[in-house]
Design a protein around this motif. Structure first.
Motif, PDB file in Angstrom:
ATOM      1  N   THR A 197      66.763  47.903  70.175  1.00 53.81           N
ATOM      2  CA  THR A 197      66.511  47.551  68.943  1.00 53.81           C
ATOM      3  C   THR A 197      65.697  46.518  68.957  1.00 53.81           C
ATOM      4  N   LEU A 198      65.372  46.807  67.832  1.00 50.48           N
ATOM      5  CA  LEU A 198      64.333  45.637  66.630  1.00 50.48           C
ATOM      6  C   LEU A 198      64.522  44.806  66.260  1.00 50.48           C
ATOM      7  N   VAL A 199      64.716  43.272  66.739  1.00 48.53           N
ATOM      8  CA  VAL A 199      65.364  42.240  66.142  1.00 48.53           C
ATOM      9  C   VAL A 199      64.217  40.929  65.890  1.00 48.53           C
ATOM     10  N   THR A 200      64.992  39.739  65.772  1.00 50.36           N
ATOM     11  CA  THR A 200      64.634  38.351  66.120  1.00 50.36           C
ATOM     12  C   THR A 200      64.787  37.814  66.705  1.00 50.36           C
ATOM     13  N   VAL A 201      63.950  37.372  67.904  1.00 46.92           N
ATOM     14  CA  VAL A 201      64.242  36.519  68.998  1.00 46.92           C
ATOM     15  C   VAL A 201      63.620  35.197  68.462  1.00 46.92           C
ATOM     16  N   PRO A 202      64.752  34.222  68.138  1.00 52.18           N
ATOM     17  CA  PRO A 202      65.202  32.941  67.497  1.00 52.18           C
ATOM     18  C   PRO A 202      63.966  32.199  68.614  1.00 52.18           C
ATOM     19  N   SER A 203      64.324  30.451  68.447  1.00 52.68           N
ATOM     20  CA  SER A 203      63.270  30.076  69.882  1.00 52.68           C
ATOM     21  C   SER A 203      64.310  30.066  70.218  1.00 52.68           C
ATOM     22  N   CYS A 204      63.558  30.382  71.929  1.00 53.73           N
ATOM     23  CA  CYS A 204      63.819  30.308  73.284  1.00 53.73           C
ATOM     24  C   CYS A 204      62.985  28.832  73.849  1.00 53.73           C
ATOM     25  N   VAL A 226      72.103  36.792  70.092  1.00 55.58           N
ATOM     26  CA  VAL A 226      72.980  37.425  69.896  1.00 55.58           C
ATOM     27  C   VAL A 226      73.970  36.988  68.209  1.00 55.58           C
ATOM     28  N   GLU A 227      73.727  35.396  68.711  1.00 59.29           N
ATOM     29  CA  GLU A 227      74.465  34.318  68.137  1.00 59.29           C
ATOM     30  C   GLU A 227      73.291  34.512  66.024  1.00 59.29           C
ATOM     31  N   ALA A 228      72.214  34.426  66.497  1.00 54.52           N
ATOM     32  CA  ALA A 228      71.091  34.409  64.969  1.00 54.52           C
ATOM     33  C   ALA A 228      71.909  36.184  64.868  1.00 54.52           C
ATOM     34  N   LEU A 229      71.994  37.292  64.906  1.00 53.54           N
ATOM     35  CA  LEU A 229      71.919  38.599  64.875  1.00 53.54           C
ATOM     36  C   LEU A 229      73.045  38.036  64.576  1.00 53.54           C
ATOM     37  N   THR A 230      73.874  37.746  64.617  1.00 55.43           N
ATOM     38  CA  THR A 230      75.291  38.889  64.615  1.00 55.43           C
ATOM     39  C   THR A 230      76.197  37.350  63.847  1.00 55.43           C
ATOM     40  N   GLY A 231      75.668  36.299  63.220  1.00 57.09           N
ATOM     41  CA  GLY A 231      76.618  34.703  63.440  1.00 57.09           C
ATOM     42  C   GLY A 231      77.868  34.787  63.552  1.00 57.09           C
ATOM     43  N   LEU A 232      77.461  35.443  65.175  1.00 63.09           N
ATOM     44  CA  LEU A 232      78.920  35.133  65.336  1.00 63.09           C
ATOM     45  C   LEU A 232      79.165  33.872  66.576  1.00 63.09           C
ATOM     46  N   LEU A 265      68.513  48.697  63.587  1.00 63.05           N
ATOM     47  CA  LEU A 265      69.985  49.251  62.941  1.00 63.05           C
ATOM     48  C   LEU A 265      70.346  49.012  61.463  1.00 63.05           C
ATOM     49  N   VAL A 266      71.568  49.883  61.585  1.00 60.91           N
ATOM     50  CA  VAL A 266      71.408  50.758  59.665  1.00 60.91           C
ATOM     51  C   VAL A 266      72.057  49.362  59.230  1.00 60.91           C
ATOM     52  N   HIS A 267      71.129  48.898  57.984  1.00 61.56           N
ATOM     53  CA  HIS A 267      71.760  48.482  56.744  1.00 61.56           C
ATOM     54  C   HIS A 267      72.582  49.098  55.806  1.00 61.56           C
ATOM     55  N   PRO A 268      73.475  48.862  55.235  1.00 60.26           N
ATOM     56  CA  PRO A 268      74.479  47.676  55.453  1.00 60.26           C
ATOM     57  C   PRO A 268      75.841  47.950  56.680  1.00 60.26           C
ATOM     58  N   ASP A 269      75.853  48.904  57.762  1.00 59.07           N
ATOM     59  CA  ASP A 269      76.613  49.042  57.919  1.00 59.07           C
ATOM     60  C   ASP A 269      76.587  47.721  59.238  1.00 59.07           C
ATOM     61  N   VAL A 270      75.163  47.487  59.636  1.00 60.27           N
ATOM     62  CA  VAL A 270      75.644  46.782  60.652  1.00 60.27           C
ATOM     63  C   VAL A 270      76.574  45.536  60.078  1.00 60.27           C
ATOM     64  N   ASP A 271      75.828  45.176  58.918  1.00 61.64           N
ATOM     65  CA  ASP A 271      76.418  43.548  58.575  1.00 61.64           C
ATOM     66  C   ASP A 271      78.257  43.638  57.999  1.00 61.64           C
ATOM     67  N   THR A 272      78.375  45.078  57.880  1.00 64.97           N
ATOM     68  CA  THR A 272      80.008  44.464  58.010  1.00 64.97           C
ATOM     69  C   THR A 272      80.488  44.856  59.076  1.00 64.97           C
ATOM     70  N   LEU A 273      80.360  45.692  60.481  1.00 60.77           N
ATOM     71  CA  LEU A 273      80.512  45.470  61.488  1.00 60.77           C
ATOM     72  C   LEU A 273      80.613  44.094  61.701  1.00 60.77           C
ATOM     73  N   TRP A 274      79.427  43.131  61.889  1.00 62.13           N
ATOM     74  CA  TRP A 274      79.255  41.813  62.318  1.00 62.13           C
ATOM     75  C   TRP A 274      80.308  40.811  61.004  1.00 62.13           C
ATOM     76  N   ASN A 303      68.353  40.403  57.789  1.00 60.87           N
ATOM     77  CA  ASN A 303      66.908  39.074  58.984  1.00 60.87           C
ATOM     78  C   ASN A 303      66.601  38.065  59.167  1.00 60.87           C
ATOM     79  N   VAL A 304      68.214  37.188  59.356  1.00 58.88           N
ATOM     80  CA  VAL A 304      68.697  35.883  59.060  1.00 58.88           C
ATOM     81  C   VAL A 304      68.408  35.349  60.723  1.00 58.88           C
TER      82      VAL A 304
END
Length: 484
Positions: free
Chosen positions: A99-106, A143-149, A299-308, A382-383
């Motif tokens: 999956t193509l995502v944003t990898v935050p500062s690590c 994962v935290e940045a991707l999901t807000g969890l 990832l398919v939006h807004p479906d995945v946003d609904t999941l999170w 993409n937040v």
């Protein structure tokens, strides 16, 4: 004397397990994170989020099981396990490795922190720092940045761990959809009990099954975990059952410091014993093959946003509340329409995918998490959360000129914010100051922690096909819905 001998043997065994366990440094976990869940009443339970990672490292003897040479470890399996506040339901979300995502500062081994990177494969987060053991903290940050969890625990298991745990429970019943003889992996078609090397092969094999995709592999992994849970539940959660399993697992587990002792691991396992197999659901994050990068997944939006959002609100995948957390501040159990954007001009799908970084410029715990939730509620996909800076008096929205419309869309969410043009920044950065007042905040202090489960906007309307079509109950027949 007998009692003392038994007690001494027990203490020795626990000490042995404790010395087996490897923990990763919490210093690599982002300083700015989604808010922690808050009990609705004294003594009430809260949801727990556990990130399960399967490492393909060949280090430390794993090459004997996985083949290949030692090198940088990847997270070829990633499942976000959401345990509901009632501790009687759970959902495991599989995140495709490509999956193509944003990898935050690590954080790197040197102690330096990287800059966020967009359009990276998800399993690249585990490789930051190029360690053979991997970088679990970076994957957790992603994962935290991707999901807000907020992730409460992260557990990494390698090939040796899979082999040892399956042997400790005398095998796992699985279904092989077709004969496989590919890439040194040989498996016979049909239902069978596997452990050790065959279990490792079954979980990691990608080629030789159906369309050779990672999606097919994840379906088998979900079926495998379901069978493994069924086997452990059938044997019971007593110490005589759990301790041999813990003995097998601990020598090949890397965990966060919160699970860093044998007793903590056993206590955590026993806390899950009320969850019935029929109340465990697996879902693959809504996906499609990327049209931009061949072989990758979007990832398919807004479906995945609904999941999170459902998980942040501690709702089951059909939109129901489990009863432990407030029912979305009085919202009905059936999700309703999302709040309209604060401006009248709708944005395009491309604009809604703009990289947006939210920075806590105050230092108050959870501030950026609440700011990012407000942005996500407007449909932005993409937040990411940036590193806390502190000392900021007023909120600033910095933007690359091509993203001016996006910045203007965000401005009403942060009254009084200052707009700043930053050519070459490749997105929008919102740095929150002391003037920021989250809409749900009470009192004069911004950024006070809020309960995970309080809405980040009204619940979504209906449950999209991207969720329902990728869902599997743990009590499903092990041969059902496998790609062969």
């Amino acid at each position: 004397m007998l009692v003392l001998s038994v007690a001494g043997a027990g203490a020795w065994f626990y000490h042995r397990l404790d010395t087996n366990i490897t923990t990763f440094d919490a210093g690599g976990v982002a300083t700015e994170r989604p808010p922690a869940p808050v009990p609705t009443a004294p003594g009430a339970s809260v949801p727990v989020n556990v990130l399960l990672l399967g490492s393909d490292t060949r280090n430390d003897g794993n090459a004997d099981l996985g083949g290949g040479d030692e090198g940088v470890g990847h997270s070829d399996t990633a499942i976000l396990l959401h345990i509901y506040a009632d501790h009687k339901h759970a959902v495991g979300v599989s995140i495709p490795r490509d999956t193509l995502v944003t990898v935050p500062s690590c954080r790197l081994p040197s102690g330096d922190w990287t800059k966020p990177r967009t359009n990276q494969m998800f399993n690249e987060a585990f490789t930051v720092g190029e360690s053979a053991e991997g970088n679990p903290a970076c994957t957790q940050n992603t994962v935290e940045a991707l999901t807000g969890l907020r992730i409460d625990h992260t557990i990494v298991v390698d090939f040796k761990g899979v082999a040892a745990m399956t042997e400790a429970i005398n095998g796992v019943d699985v279904c092989v959809p077709n004969d496989v003889d590919s890439h040194n992996i040989k498996l016979k078609k049909g239902q069978q009990k596997i452990s050790g090397q065959p279990a490792v092969d079954y979980l990691r094999a990608r080629y030789g099954f159906g369309d050779n995709s990672d999606i097919g592999r994840m379906k088998r992994q979900q079926a495998f975990l379901s069978s493994m849970i069924r086997k452990i539940q059938s044997q019971g959660f007593s110490l005589p059952t759990l301790l041999p399993l813990a003995d097998a697992a601990t020598s090949s587990l890397t965990v966060d410091e919160g699970l860093g002792t044998a007793m903590k691991l056993v206590d955590f396992a026993q806390s899950l014993q009320q969850i019935k197999l029929s109340d465990i659901t697996f879902v693959t994050a809504p996906w499609r093959f990327s049209t931009v990068q061949k072989g990758r997944i979007d990832l398919v939006h807004p479906d995945v946003d609904t999941l999170w959002q459902l998980l942040r609100e501690d709702r089951t995948l059909d939109g129901q509340a489990t009863g432990e957390l407030p029912d979305a501040a009085g919202a009905s159990a059936t999700p309703t329409a999302a709040a309209p954007s604060p401006t009248a001009t709708p944005l395009t799908a491309e604009q809604l995918a703009t990289p947006i970084t939210v920075v806590n410029g105050v230092g108050t715990d959870g501030l950026a998490g609440r700011g990012s939730a407000a942005i996500r509620a407007q449909g932005f996909q993409n937040v990411a959360l940036g590193q806390t800076t502190g000392g900021r008096l007023s909120t600033e929205i910095a933007y690359d000129p091509p993203f001016k419309a996006v910045a203007e869309q965000l401005a009403p969410l942060f009254p009084g914010s200052r707009m700043t043009e930053e050519p070459g920044s490749e997105g929008v950065t919102v740095t929150l100051g002391r003037d920021y007042r989250p809409a749900s905040a009470v009192g004069p202090t911004p950024g006070a922690p809020e309960a995970q489960g309080a809405p980040s906007g009204p619940p979504p309307t209906g449950i999209p096909n991207g969720i329902t079509e990728n869902t599997r109950s743990a009590d499903t027949d092990p041969c059902s819905d496998l790609i062969g």
